[in-house]
Enzyme design. Structure first.
Site, PDB file in Angstrom:
ATOM      1  N   LYS A 141       0.836  -1.185   0.000  1.00 21.89           N
ATOM      2  CA  LYS A 141       0.000   0.000   0.000  1.00 21.89           C
ATOM      3  C   LYS A 141       0.882   1.249   0.000  1.00 21.89           C
ATOM      4  O   LYS A 141       2.006   1.148   0.471  1.00 21.89           O
ATOM      5  CB  LYS A 141      -0.947   0.046   1.192  1.00 21.89           C
ATOM      6  CG  LYS A 141      -0.343  -0.231   2.566  1.00 21.89           C
ATOM      7  CD  LYS A 141       0.736   0.601   3.169  1.00 21.89           C
ATOM      8  CE  LYS A 141       0.684   2.068   3.339  1.00 21.89           C
ATOM      9  NZ  LYS A 141       1.902   2.646   3.989  1.00 21.89           N
ATOM     10  N   TYR A 227      -4.745   4.284   6.039  1.00 20.72           N
ATOM     11  CA  TYR A 227      -5.294   3.391   7.079  1.00 20.72           C
ATOM     12  C   TYR A 227      -6.603   3.941   7.635  1.00 20.72           C
ATOM     13  O   TYR A 227      -7.500   3.182   7.998  1.00 20.72           O
ATOM     14  CB  TYR A 227      -4.287   3.211   8.221  1.00 20.72           C
ATOM     15  CG  TYR A 227      -3.070   2.410   7.825  1.00 20.72           C
ATOM     16  CD1 TYR A 227      -3.098   1.020   7.851  1.00 20.72           C
ATOM     17  CD2 TYR A 227      -1.900   3.025   7.411  1.00 20.72           C
ATOM     18  CE1 TYR A 227      -1.994   0.276   7.484  1.00 20.72           C
ATOM     19  CE2 TYR A 227      -0.784   2.296   7.038  1.00 20.72           C
ATOM     20  CZ  TYR A 227      -0.834   0.914   7.074  1.00 20.72           C
ATOM     21  OH  TYR A 227       0.259   0.181   6.701  1.00 20.72           O
TER      22      TYR A 227
HETATM   23  P1  NAD Z   1      12.306   1.763   2.245  1.00 22.85           P
HETATM   24  O1  NAD Z   1      12.735   3.094   1.797  1.00 22.85           O
HETATM   25  O2  NAD Z   1      12.802   1.267   3.561  1.00 22.85           O
HETATM   26  O3  NAD Z   1      12.677   0.664   1.155  1.00 22.85           O
HETATM   27  C1  NAD Z   1      12.487   0.882  -0.218  1.00 22.85           C
HETATM   28  C2  NAD Z   1      13.292  -0.126  -1.006  1.00 22.85           C
HETATM   29  O4  NAD Z   1      13.148   0.156  -2.397  1.00 22.85           O
HETATM   30  C3  NAD Z   1      14.794  -0.069  -0.697  1.00 22.85           C
HETATM   31  O5  NAD Z   1      15.295  -1.372  -0.613  1.00 22.85           O
HETATM   32  C4  NAD Z   1      15.379   0.623  -1.913  1.00 22.85           C
HETATM   33  O6  NAD Z   1      16.695   0.233  -2.191  1.00 22.85           O
HETATM   34  C5  NAD Z   1      14.431   0.165  -3.004  1.00 22.85           C
HETATM   35  N1  NAD Z   1      14.432   1.051  -4.176  1.00 22.85           N
HETATM   36  C6  NAD Z   1      14.519   0.635  -5.445  1.00 22.85           C
HETATM   37  N2  NAD Z   1      14.491   1.671  -6.281  1.00 22.85           N
HETATM   38  C7  NAD Z   1      14.429   2.784  -5.536  1.00 22.85           C
HETATM   39  C8  NAD Z   1      14.388   4.176  -5.843  1.00 22.85           C
HETATM   40  N3  NAD Z   1      14.405   4.625  -7.100  1.00 22.85           N
HETATM   41  N4  NAD Z   1      14.322   5.034  -4.815  1.00 22.85           N
HETATM   42  C9  NAD Z   1      14.266   4.610  -3.536  1.00 22.85           C
HETATM   43  N5  NAD Z   1      14.295   3.291  -3.190  1.00 22.85           N
HETATM   44  C10 NAD Z   1      14.387   2.382  -4.181  1.00 22.85           C
HETATM   45  O7  NAD Z   1      10.715   1.745   2.225  1.00 22.85           O
HETATM   46  P2  NAD Z   1       9.738   0.762   2.993  1.00 22.85           P
HETATM   47  O8  NAD Z   1       9.344   1.389   4.263  1.00 22.85           O
HETATM   48  O9  NAD Z   1      10.288  -0.599   3.007  1.00 22.85           O
HETATM   49  O10 NAD Z   1       8.447   0.867   2.040  1.00 22.85           O
HETATM   50  C11 NAD Z   1       8.339   0.101   0.842  1.00 22.85           C
HETATM   51  C12 NAD Z   1       6.850  -0.079   0.516  1.00 22.85           C
HETATM   52  O11 NAD Z   1       6.222  -0.776   1.596  1.00 22.85           O
HETATM   53  C13 NAD Z   1       6.074   1.225   0.362  1.00 22.85           C
HETATM   54  O12 NAD Z   1       5.096   1.060  -0.597  1.00 22.85           O
HETATM   55  C14 NAD Z   1       5.430   1.426   1.733  1.00 22.85           C
HETATM   56  O13 NAD Z   1       4.249   2.204   1.694  1.00 22.85           O
HETATM   57  C15 NAD Z   1       5.137  -0.012   2.103  1.00 22.85           C
HETATM   58  N6  NAD Z   1       5.050  -0.222   3.559  1.00 22.85           N
HETATM   59  C16 NAD Z   1       3.972  -0.870   4.044  1.00 22.85           C
HETATM   60  C17 NAD Z   1       3.836  -1.070   5.392  1.00 22.85           C
HETATM   61  C18 NAD Z   1       2.635  -1.819   5.923  1.00 22.85           C
HETATM   62  O14 NAD Z   1       2.427  -1.814   7.133  1.00 22.85           O
HETATM   63  N7  NAD Z   1       1.873  -2.463   5.080  1.00 22.85           N
HETATM   64  C19 NAD Z   1       4.821  -0.602   6.270  1.00 22.85           C
HETATM   65  C20 NAD Z   1       5.931   0.041   5.733  1.00 22.85           C
HETATM   66  C21 NAD Z   1       6.041   0.228   4.370  1.00 22.85           C
END
Ligand code: NAD
Length: 371
Positions: A141, A227
């Site tokens: 999401k 949410y």
């Molecule tokens: P994050 O920034 O920690 O991780 C993002 C990942 O994408 C990294 O591994 C990064 O290297 C990679 N990536 C690849 N191409 C990229 C670019 N061009 N720019 C930046 N990063 C790039 O983010 P996250 O918190 O892991 O979030 C990832 C997804 O998960 C999002 O869609 C977020 O909304 C979702 N999320 C959901 C929940 C939930 O409770 N369902 C919780 C946190 C995050």
């Protein structure tokens, strides 16, 4: 001591044993039983795409607990992560991909499901590429940058004959399931209004993709407010028709490109109103439902754990579960049994239509119809 209200934790735990045996529930909890995944015969292989905070902190650990699926592969652009994940989770070289060779995952029978855990702007591309590679997809999401992208993703998965699910983990969380049951059965009479908020004080990287509109699509509304939109929808069991929204910004430098705090009012059929707030400037998370014969709700309402609820009947005493493990196990079971997931792409599309209308309302200053 047995708790003297309708929410008996001991009875709940005694009767709801995840993954094993039959589920025998107290009558008031029976409707929850169908919401928990049973065990399937074959464990499906999941490949995580994007090994950032959520994959490393939540999904990979959850995949050590799942019964119907396991961490079979990874897709990463960072060679050092490929190596450390491979060692930590025993992932064979042949199941490790980068963003260039990702499409060759089509030839890998170990991978049944691709889980897209990337910045929002990349959700559409990787969901469509995964479906075209013949894989079922879970996408995090918010589903995409806007409702138009969601429709493209749904269409691509349909065309490929693959299932699409959105990472709405709370649809597997016992307190949340109880709120859904109350929406259906209305023991406290007609729901009249909802108050809900979700946010945290952003102290993260000022250069993060979350603060770049092209990558995130928006700020706290997309990340946290979604949410509250979900909550308003499952707490009523209805779809909102109109929205009016306003925006507030205290840190114009940090939140130059994206929203910091948004207040919105959703109008549901029957005159029900949901007053919602999303923020990157406040640690908050609740869902309060006002009904004719009493109020009830959840607080905290949206986290990975620690969800608590109360109704006029007392404090809800349900167990805390690993939401992500239940979510992924249920989807694996849906794939194995060719059964529709309860958190399909259409659920993500619905939220994006509402989010699009909220941004339209902020831009126009008007009450906007949700389409
Ligand atoms: P994050 O920034 O920690 O991780 C993002 C990942 O994408 C990294 O591994 C990064 O290297 C990679 N990536 C690849 N191409 C990229 C670019 N061009 N720019 C930046 N990063 C790039 O983010 P996250 O918190 O892991 O979030 C990832 C997804 O998960 C999002 O869609 C977020 O909304 C979702 N999320 C959901 C929940 C939930 O409770 N369902 C919780 C946190 C995050």
């Amino acid at each position: 001591m047995e708790i003297n209200n309708k929410y008996s934790r001991r009875r709940f735990i005694r009767t709801l044993t995840y993954g094993t045996g039959a589920l025998v529930l107290a009558p008031q909890l029976a409707s929850l039983a169908s919401c928990f995944p049973a065990a399937s015969n074959k464990k499906l292989g999941i490949a995580l795409v994007g090994l950032g905070g959520y994959s490393s902190g939540q999904l990979a650990p959850a995949l050590q607990e799942t019964k119907n699926c396991y961490l079979a592969g990874i897709v990463t652009g960072t060679p050092s992560k490929a190596e450390s994940w491979s060692q930590k989770y025993n992932i064979p070289e042949k199941n490790i991909y980068n963003y260039s060779n990702f499409d060759s995952i089509a030839k890998n029978p170990d991978i049944d499901i691709v889980y897209v855990v990337l910045p929002v702007s990349m959700h559409k591309e990787y969901t469509i590429r995964a479906a075209k590679a013949g894989k079922h997809v879970i996408c995090e999401k918010p589903m995409a940058l806007n409702a138009g992208e969601c429709r493209e993703m749904i269409a691509a998965c349909k065309q490929a004959g693959k299932m699409l699910s959105i990472g709405y983990r709370l649809h597997f969380e016992p307190h949340t399931l109880e709120v859904m049951r109350l929406a259906k059965e209305k023991p406290y009479g007609k729901i009249t209004s909802i108050d809900t908020a979700n946010g945290f004080t952003y102290r993260g990287d000022p250069k993060s993709w979350r603060l770049k509109k092209a990558l995130s699509g928006g700020g706290a509304l997309m990340d946290m407010g979604i949410y509250t939109i979900q909550g308003s929808r499952y707490a009523t069991g209805l779809e909102p028709l109109f929205v009016t929204a306003t925006e507030e910004k205290t840190n114009r430098e940090l939140f130059k490109e994206v929203d910091e705090t948004i207040h919105y009012k959703l109008e549901f059929p029957g005159g029900i109103v949901a007053n919602g707030k999303s923020s990157y400037n406040e640690n908050v998370g609740f869902l309060k439902i006002h009904a004719e014969k009493g109020d009830y709700g959840l607080q905290p309402a949206f986290g990975y754990g620690g969800i608590q609820g109360e109704t006029p009947a007392g404090v809800m005493d349900f167990p805390q579960i690993n939401q992500q493990a239940f979510q992924m196990d249920d989807f694996a079971l849906c794939v194995s049994n060719k059964r529709m997931t309860r958190v399909a792409g259409e659920e993500g599309l619905r939220d994006m239509q509402i989010i699009d209308a909220i941004y339209r309302s902020i831009a126009s200053g008007n009450r906007e119809r949700i389409v």
